[in-house]
Design an enzyme around this catalytic site. Sequence first.
Site, PDB file in Angstrom:
ATOM      1  N   GLU A 162       0.924  -1.222  -0.018  1.00  0.00           N
ATOM      2  CA  GLU A 162      -0.154  -0.037   0.052  1.00  0.00           C
ATOM      3  C   GLU A 162       0.800   1.345   0.060  1.00  0.00           C
ATOM      4  O   GLU A 162       0.644   2.316  -0.603  1.00  0.00           O
ATOM      5  CB  GLU A 162      -0.938   0.067   1.162  1.00  0.00           C
ATOM      6  CG  GLU A 162      -1.968   1.064   1.151  1.00  0.00           C
ATOM      7  CD  GLU A 162      -2.691   1.457   2.076  1.00  0.00           C
ATOM      8  OE1 GLU A 162      -1.841   1.405   3.221  1.00  0.00           O
ATOM      9  OE2 GLU A 162      -4.022   2.117   2.330  1.00  0.00           O
ATOM     10  N   ASP A 163       1.814   1.208   0.782  1.00  0.00           N
ATOM     11  CA  ASP A 163       2.536   2.651   1.171  1.00  0.00           C
ATOM     12  C   ASP A 163       3.719   2.692   0.054  1.00  0.00           C
ATOM     13  O   ASP A 163       4.126   3.800   0.038  1.00  0.00           O
ATOM     14  CB  ASP A 163       3.138   2.555   2.457  1.00  0.00           C
ATOM     15  CG  ASP A 163       2.316   2.421   3.561  1.00  0.00           C
ATOM     16  OD1 ASP A 163       0.996   2.517   3.153  1.00  0.00           O
ATOM     17  OD2 ASP A 163       2.634   2.295   4.530  1.00  0.00           O
TER      18      ASP A 163
END
Length: 748
Positions: free
Chosen positions: A90-91
């Site tokens: 996600e990051d």
Amino acid sequence: MNDMVNSDFNEQTDFSPIEKILEVTEDADKSFDTDKIKRAYLCAKACHEGQTRVSGEPYITHPIAVAEIVTGLGLDTDSICAAFLHDTVEDCSERTSLADIRTVFGNDVALLVDGLTKMKLINVEDKEEENMENIRKMLLAMSKDIRVIFIKLCDRLHNMRTLGVKKDEKRRLTALETMHVYAPLAHRLGMQKIKQELENLALSYLDPIGYGEVSADIERKYGQNQNFIENTKEYVSKKLSEYNINFTLEGRVKTVYSIYRKMFNQNKSFDEIYDFYALRIIVTTELECYTALGIIHEMFKSIPGRFKDYISTPKPNMYQSLHTTVIGRDGIPFEVQIRTREMHQVAEYGVAAHWKYKSGDKSTANIDEKLSWISKLIDTEDGAVDTEDFMRALKIDIISDETLVFTPKGDVLSLPIGSTLIDFAYAIHSEIGNKMVGAKINGMIAPIDRVPQTGEIIEIITSSASKGPSRDWLNIVKTSEARSKIRQWFKKEKRPENIKIGMAELDRELSRFKVRPTDAQKAEIIQGTAKKLGMKDAEDLCNAVGYSGIAMTKVQAKLKSEYERIVKPDEQPVITDTSQVQVKKDKKVRRSGGVIVDGEYGCDVKFAKCCNPLPGDDIIGFVTRGYGISIHKKDCPNAVEGIRNPEMSGRWKHAEWDMDDYVPGEGKPLYEVMLQLYAENNIMLLADITAQLAEMKVSLLSINTKKRTDNEMLINLTVGCRDIEHYEMILSRLKRVRHVISVTRGFA
Ligand code: MN
């Protein structure tokens, strides 16, 4: 693939930040894949390079901490790897993808990371407690692998431990979510230790003052009886040694949260908390548990009603222990918990502990198998209060009566299984439903009657140009909520159209009666029916029928009684429409009766009841004695036999239909025709047949049914039919009715 994922290492690579983990995994007795763990660490480190947490620390400190907690729980190599990688997809999407992780670390790690990434979809902000339950269920439903939840709880635990640096509002939301979603989850999984820490941390942010007061009270009470627990431990310890029991003794107090909750739930003052002090005895065997219990009861006076045997009857979350409360020195009561080492592991780590035990250290064993024992445990847990809760939480198939989906914002919606996208649209808001023009499931356009699956993200596409719902939707939707909202819309927005549709439907109902009422009668019947149903006028009734605001079944009985009152069908001829028809084709009817016999028009003809000939059928006439000429079908068994009979031979006359007399289309005289229908026995059969006839506007004159075998029925129908074409149309439609085997022309 990028080199972030492919991180290689050599002797110079610095693994000191994950020392604590390696200490555990490098233990030769265990079968961890330390190289894989090291690579996962390096991969996460590369991905999070340059990122910092709110506190200013390098981001990688977070995945390391989570992996440490995961390792402490006793989870396997893949779980530790997933803990390192849980925030990477996600990051740091530009640095690594799920596909990369799958290639390097295998499918299991990828699935775990994917599950953890998806959980971030869930938006808990400002939800009511009822929605929290949906969110908990969704978390479970989404986790095909229980390890996802274990890791998620570890992740949450570390976030809570470091929550202090976040902004106030963010802190409150995270604490609330922890209290309502994650702590209960940990509880259901029996993970007491994590649960307690989560609760205490959440409380300290949600009610810092209350938390402070209770903590201070605990300190104070401890101060007052400084040596109480220490002395008691010593005393008990001496006694147990005399009995040669191998034991560990722990003195502990209730957590701040558990005392806080007791004070608030039971409205008690701090000094009224009974089991503030507690002693825990951990032994080796179950037998020793009971021996130790005996010793304790010998040493101290026990408080009646406080003994609980959770060994013979474990709690639904697998907790096993003996509990008793006794009076100690100076009359201070304290609780004693006695359990084996394994029971203790389960009490602290819940399902995770069992998972660790049952798996040995082989990380390849099947997770589902490991979980099957839980359902076995639950099966034996009849009647225990929390069983249902626990089952609902753990066994995803218990959630099978509902579908849980996400909105694009991450809200969780729960609707009965089988609900369509239209149902979900209306569940969000009636306006969303009314303006719905399409929908997406997981970003892909889907038909609006599609039934979404749990875990899918659904997005309703609306348009202000939408003309509103379609009437078909009433047959598509599953929930009564959606149905009534659609009806409301039609009621409000489409009155003229409803009235038209309702009128047509009532007309169809009326046409099922033996005698078709005139327009004036119709108006009177409908008006009367409306009044009987408590409506203002005929228009209101038509409107209600039109938007399905009233069920036809409710209307039918009233309609019939009004019909009988106004039309008085018993006084009318049996064949319908004759009045109209005779006026129209006065001359021709009188001229031939529709049939020419031996070239002569206008004979006195009757249609034989045995075969009911229809215009278009081959026919033959029989001169009766005094009753005119009886017209039979040529293939009527009576006719076939009669022609062969020499005594009657002279009385059979050539007959044909007067096609000039024949007016095609509706409004012609109706002829009775018999149909013989074989069908499978089914409860809906007659309803289906009559519905089909009603749809064709065919009047049903008689019907009777006979059971032929257990699963076969014979049905004799007499219907009003215009001609052979009409008959064939009726025949072919009836043949298509469900459960119907065959339909033939009947002879009496
Ligand atoms: Mn995280």
